[in-house]
Design a protein around this motif. Structure first.
Motif, PDB file in Angstrom:
ATOM      1  N   TRP A  94      27.250   0.975 -35.168  1.00  0.00           N
ATOM      2  CA  TRP A  94      25.882   1.074 -35.673  1.00  0.00           C
ATOM      3  C   TRP A  94      25.790   0.542 -37.101  1.00  0.00           C
ATOM      4  CZ3 TRP A  94      21.109   1.512 -34.126  1.00  0.00           C
ATOM      5  CH2 TRP A  94      20.121   1.952 -34.992  1.00  0.00           C
ATOM      6  N   GLU A  95      26.640   1.056 -37.987  1.00  0.00           N
ATOM      7  CA  GLU A  95      26.566   0.651 -39.389  1.00  0.00           C
ATOM      8  C   GLU A  95      27.117  -0.756 -39.603  1.00  0.00           C
ATOM      9  OE1 GLU A  95      28.254   3.746 -41.799  1.00  0.00           O
ATOM     10  OE2 GLU A  95      26.793   5.219 -41.085  1.00  0.00           O
ATOM     11  N   GLY A  96      28.262  -1.045 -38.992  1.00  0.00           N
ATOM     12  CA  GLY A  96      28.820  -2.395 -39.096  1.00  0.00           C
ATOM     13  C   GLY A  96      27.918  -3.425 -38.440  1.00  0.00           C
ATOM     14  N   GLY A  97      27.303  -3.028 -37.328  1.00  0.00           N
ATOM     15  CA  GLY A  97      26.369  -3.921 -36.634  1.00  0.00           C
ATOM     16  C   GLY A  97      25.129  -4.188 -37.459  1.00  0.00           C
ATOM     17  N   GLY A  98      24.664  -3.169 -38.179  1.00  0.00           N
ATOM     18  CA  GLY A  98      23.519  -3.367 -39.070  1.00  0.00           C
ATOM     19  C   GLY A  98      23.818  -4.393 -40.141  1.00  0.00           C
TER      20      GLY A  98
END
Length: 150
Positions: A94-98
């Motif tokens: 989620w965070e890395g993808g953002g």
């Protein structure tokens, strides 16, 4: 699965000074691991991009970015930042993808500009442009992942 592939390679000579240094959590060893993971995930990205280029460079870019980002986020979580016990798979994605969305926006803008300026550009030139944009965004992503996510 990833650990089953990487562990035998790293444990072949566990006391070698270079391997000991590369396993540490200092900024430079993390940067080296980040670059190695980035290189590996870029191989996947370019392969997907080249295979899907006939569908259009924007679609190929998006699918390649998603596939390589999922792989990179997991490898960064486990290997680059040794965060598997602190950060779960979903949080890393989620965070890395953002953060990767910013890179996707930059690469999409670069491809759009190339398509407008040189509509007959082939997959090889598009991929070369993407490698440059990805390298720049990757440096910024390392800082953000190291400081904010992991």
């Amino acid at each position: 699965m990833i650990d089953n592939v990487v562990s035998p390679v790293l444990s072949a000579h566990p006391e070698h000074p270079m391997l000991v240094a590369l396993r540490s959590d200092g900024a430079f060893p993390q940067l080296v691991r980040f670059a190695l993971v980035g290189g590996l995930s870029n191989v996947l990205y370019i392969a997907v991009f080249m295979v899907m280029h006939s569908e259009g460079s924007i679609v190929a870019n998006a699918v390649g970015a998603v596939a390589s980002t999922v792989l990179a986020n997991e490898l960064h979580r486990r290997l680059t930042f040794h965060a598997a016990d602190r950060v779960g798979w979903f949080t890393a994605q989620w965070e890395g993808g953002g953060l990767a969305l910013i890179g996707l926006g930059a690469s999409t803008a670069a491809l759009t500009a190339l398509d407008v300026a040189l509509p007959t550009a082939g997959a090889a030139l598009s991929a070369l442009i993407l490698v440059g944009v990805t390298a720049l965004v990757g440096g910024l992503r390392f800082l953000a992942l190291r400081g904010l996510v992991f």
